[in-house]
Design an enzyme around this catalytic site. Sequence first.
Site, mmCIF file in Angstrom:
data_model
loop_
_atom_site.group_PDB
_atom_site.id
_atom_site.type_symbol
_atom_site.label_atom_id
_atom_site.label_comp_id
_atom_site.label_asym_id
_atom_site.label_seq_id
_atom_site.Cartn_x
_atom_site.Cartn_y
_atom_site.Cartn_z
ATOM 1 N N SER B 48 12.468 -10.752 -88.107
ATOM 2 C CA SER B 48 13.196 -10.308 -86.800
ATOM 3 C C SER B 48 14.837 -10.065 -87.253
ATOM 4 O O SER B 48 15.559 -9.418 -86.329
ATOM 5 C CB SER B 48 13.077 -11.486 -85.865
ATOM 6 N N GLY B 75 8.980 -12.429 -86.454
ATOM 7 C CA GLY B 75 7.998 -13.485 -86.464
ATOM 8 C C GLY B 75 7.135 -13.403 -88.025
ATOM 9 O O GLY B 75 6.667 -14.290 -88.375
ATOM 10 N N ASN B 105 10.055 -17.492 -91.854
ATOM 11 C CA ASN B 105 9.208 -17.850 -90.574
ATOM 12 C C ASN B 105 8.104 -18.365 -91.631
ATOM 13 O O ASN B 105 6.768 -18.726 -90.866
ATOM 14 C CB ASN B 105 8.797 -16.515 -90.002
ATOM 15 N N ASP B 193 20.657 -18.691 -81.082
ATOM 16 C CA ASP B 193 20.027 -19.638 -80.922
ATOM 17 C C ASP B 193 19.796 -20.631 -82.190
ATOM 18 O O ASP B 193 18.673 -20.998 -82.609
ATOM 19 C CB ASP B 193 18.369 -19.106 -80.748
ATOM 20 N N HIS B 196 19.011 -16.490 -84.906
ATOM 21 C CA HIS B 196 19.300 -15.020 -84.779
ATOM 22 C C HIS B 196 20.538 -14.809 -84.517
ATOM 23 O O HIS B 196 21.492 -15.625 -84.096
ATOM 24 C CB HIS B 196 18.383 -14.487 -83.607
#
Lengths: 212, 223
Positions: B48, B75, B105, B193, B196
């Site tokens: 991402s 993801g 991830n 967050d 990101h």
Amino acid sequence: MSGDDLNPAAVARPVEDAQGDDRWMSQHTRFVQECKDAEPDQFEVRQDLFSPLHALNFGIAGDTTCNVLWRLQNGELENICPKVVVLWVGTNNYEHTAEQVAGGILAIAQLLTSRLPKAKIVVLGLLPRGERPNPLREKNTVVNGYLRSWLPRLGRAQLLDVSGDFVHSDGAISLQDMFDFLHLTATGYRTMAKPLSDLLLQILEETHVPGI
Amino acid sequence: MSAEDPNPAATPTPCEDIQGDGRWMSLHNRFVSDSKDKEPDVLFVGDSLVQLMHQFGIWRQLFSPLHALNFGVGGDKTQHVLWRLSNGELDNISPKVVVLWVGTNNHGETAEQICGGIMAIVQVIKNKLPHSRTLVLGILPRGKSPNPLRERNAKVNMLVQEAVSSLPHASFLNVDPGFVHVNGSISHQDMYDYLHLTPQGYQAVCEPLHAHLKSMLDKPAEN
């Protein structure tokens, strides 16, 4: 409407830290702090489309209705008195049926109307997703259908459905609108933001009628 | 590489359609078809953090002028990127540089396994694109406060930097401008967050990346 204690989508649940960096709880904690820092009738001005409206944004990626319900019951509604709450959740409720998802959204709307006596609630309809027709699109449409009839019964809540703009005549969704066939691009956001901001301005004007 | 248990991070694996709308495969098919139509000089591949770069003004500002293409999927783990690149996304193109940014991830896998996954991708790129160079970006710290994933990511970066140092066709670039403050925290102004990047976060990462890419593109390829 199903009884809330039987509807798993209406059970408040925090997100467990499966990955190991506790990011969900960090975001929730920050939102609770933003509430504490806010003047009750005024908000932090954010640098986005809605900044002239004095908006706070308590969105967390991946949240289900259960997670939003938990956050709102655990501090994210303290010390604030918004005139409008915009609620957009439900597309991530993979384990639940359409009826359960709608029930979960309704439970959140009910919580908001009971905790925020001055607020009007605008529930955004779930958007279609996936490049081509698929079961999740149908499910989201059914959720919106339930909301359309249930929400007005709450009195201060309404559905705003912007989903019609995204599916083309061949059934396809464009990458120009959703860069992964789920999340909106800047273009996609502009498409849905216009009817939303029009509605918000209308609601805010209504609450400013002199003498009321 | 060895006769031990296979490394899941280095085993090409498509993403299962658990949700039910086939989005991962839709994106992969779109990238395969882009490979047939387009002639990028730079190809960005990863998760991402790559995919979202394309959604911000920074892409048009810094990377479109370099004729870059973006094959990021949110993801994705190393094994997903490995599968995608082995199944059509590198066919019919010959970029000068492939920028690879993946690994954050890979939950449940060790730093060694994740490094193995990244190196497997570097190998596939070399096999399919013998004239391209691969630039592997260091994976960023994450989480608001110190946590095991930051340590894991730092260890991956150390292992990858070491592994890549002996390869003529690949190099490593640390793109962390110093997101972790003196008190150990990451700011939501940089990562909304704590994973990101915000536009400000992307600016801090992409400006040095862009400068480095330009210097790679201006130099004639070795070998």
